[in-house]
Design a protein around this motif. Structure first.
Motif: not given
Length: 448
Positions: A124-127, A142-146, A155-157, A174-177
């Motif tokens: 997971g990505a963070t700021n 599998c990836g980096v979740k943003v 976890m909002l970036v 990079i997988a994004t919401h």
């Protein structure tokens, strides 16, 4: 163990053919029109039913560690197997969050001791964890979740420099919401001013609006093109966003980026007319929207604007979902047991071909994430298989629901198809009625 599956209709790589399939050593050793069973092989007569590569779900929340009252890797992987899902990729918003490499490896250890399905996990990505992302081995996750919009957890970036750093430096997909938090917050204030705490559930799609989705998806695709990044945009919900992928996929190819998109099973199955009956049970982020959006998503699958169908399986307890107000009811619903048969309803309704469903639930996932030896019915590949009876109805109810949370938004629905067999790495785990084996899955391996 050797297993011969005979008299099956294999759905694979755009074709349907009557074939036998032999499993040896956990892999597909032979596919042919007629195979003589080895003396020591178990024989399964498919009786003309459809054999497909098991669904690979690239977006689940199995709630471990931290939330065992909602679900665990053991409970939710079991539900996934009964739904024909043989591999999953799990999200980082657990407790503690999967935002460093130690937490990532802890999840792999947990899964090795409890998951019936094959598994991988997102970092997971963070700021403030860009340096940890840079340290990631591309084959480690599998990836980096943003989270480019607040959903659940913190976890909002939203730091512009951090986002640029992630898109410039991520060693993997990079997988994004994608939802814009400022737009959502402004919509919440308007709704609260009008309704107080009694906001109708059917306004969820207007609060987490199409404008919020479009603004964030536009930002993600622009960053991917700018930095030549590999971007996968999760759970599209609006017709408005689709032009980004019609246009930007071509532009990305020219600029050296790689952009794909997905839709989730519930956004294909439900629309905002279902809030009246189901209310908070279908409250999810991003929100289920209109019938016109639903149809646009179906069309985008058929036109290959959308690459992948996934679940975003996100269980909450029944008690949490019965909260007295809009803001107190959490977003998310359990899906892995019912996702594939819900997508098959679109086959019965004339929307999708079986070949298209297999492409979007298995082939394309394997390609997008560069999985090694999975996602196809090919000799030498891991034997992850799902057997489907298109003529055997499945009535969803609380008694046959396998999620730890014990409920489903599909309760009472009569599906036209059933999952009648699931194999993971050649092990026959589920026969359509009961689990017949308990072999744990494998850590997914990437060819990167």
């Amino acid at each position: 163990m050797k297993t011969l599956i005979c008299n099956a209709q294999l759905v694979n790589e755009g074709q349907i053919s009557t074939q036998d399939l032999l499993i040896e050593g956990g892999r597909i050793s032979k596919i042919a029109r007629q195979i003589t069973a080895p003396a020591d092989a178990k024989v399964v007569d498919a009786q003309g039913n459809y054999l497909i590569p098991g669904m690979i779900d690239d977006q689940v929340h199995f709630r471990e560690p931290g939330f065992p009252n909602k679900g665990t890797i053991a409970s939710e992987s079991r539900a996934a197997i009964s739904g024909g899902i043989t591999s999953f990729m799990e999200m980082p918003n657990v407790n503690p969050q999967t935002t460093n490499l130690d937490a990532l490896e802890d999840k792999y250890h947990r899964a090795a001791a409890s998951s019936l399905a094959n598994y991988s996990f997102y970092l997971g990505a963070t700021n403030d964890n860009l340096e940890e992302i840079k340290r990631l081995n591309p084959n480690q996750a599998c990836g980096v979740k943003v989270f480019m919009g607040a959903s659940t957890g913190n976890m909002l970036v939203d730091n512009e420099d951090t986002l640029n750093g992630i898109f410039a430096n991520s060693p993997t997909v990079i997988a994004t919401h994608c939802e814009s938090s400022p737009i959502i917050q402004a919509n919440e204030e308007v709704a609260r001013a009008k309704y107080g705490d009694a906001i109708p559930m059917n306004l969820h799609g207007e609060i987490r609006s199409r404008e919020a989705c479009l603004a964030s998806s536009r930002l993600a695709t622009s960053l991917a093109i700018k930095h030549k990044a590999r971007l996968h945009v999760l759970h599209l919900t609006t017709a408005d966003e689709l032009y980004l992928f019609e246009k930007n996929k071509q532009l990305a190819d020219l600029k050296g980026a790689n952009i794909t998109a997905e839709v989730c099973a519930h956004h294909l199955f439900f629309n905002d007319s279902n809030y009246e009956k189901l209310g908070s049970l279908i409250k999810c982020n991003p929100a289920i929207k209109t019938a016109a959006d639903q149809q646009a998503l179906i069309d985008a699958v058929n036109n290959d604007v959308i690459d992948i169908i996934a679940t975003d399986h996100a269980p909450h307890t029944w008690e949490e979902k019965q909260a007295e107000s809009y803001f107190k009811a959490p977003s998310g619903l359990p899906l892995v047991q019912h996702a594939l048969i819900s997508v098959l309803e679109h086959y019965h309704n004339g929307h999708f071909s079986l070949e298209k469903i297999v492409q979007k639930t298995s082939h394309a996932v394997a390609e997008r994430f560069q999985l090694k030896d999975r996602g196809y019915l090919r000799e030498g590949y891991n034997a992850d298989l799902t057997l489907i009876d298109l003529n055997k109805p499945f009535h969803a109810n609380k008694e046959n629901t396998r999620y730890h949370c014990g409920w489903s938004a599909f309760d009472g629905y009569n599906f036209q198809s059933s999952i009648i067999g699931t194999w993971v790495n050649g092990n026959h785990l589920f026969d359509g009625e009961k689990f017949i084996n308990r072999q744990f899955g494998q850590r997914l391996v990437f060819d990167r």
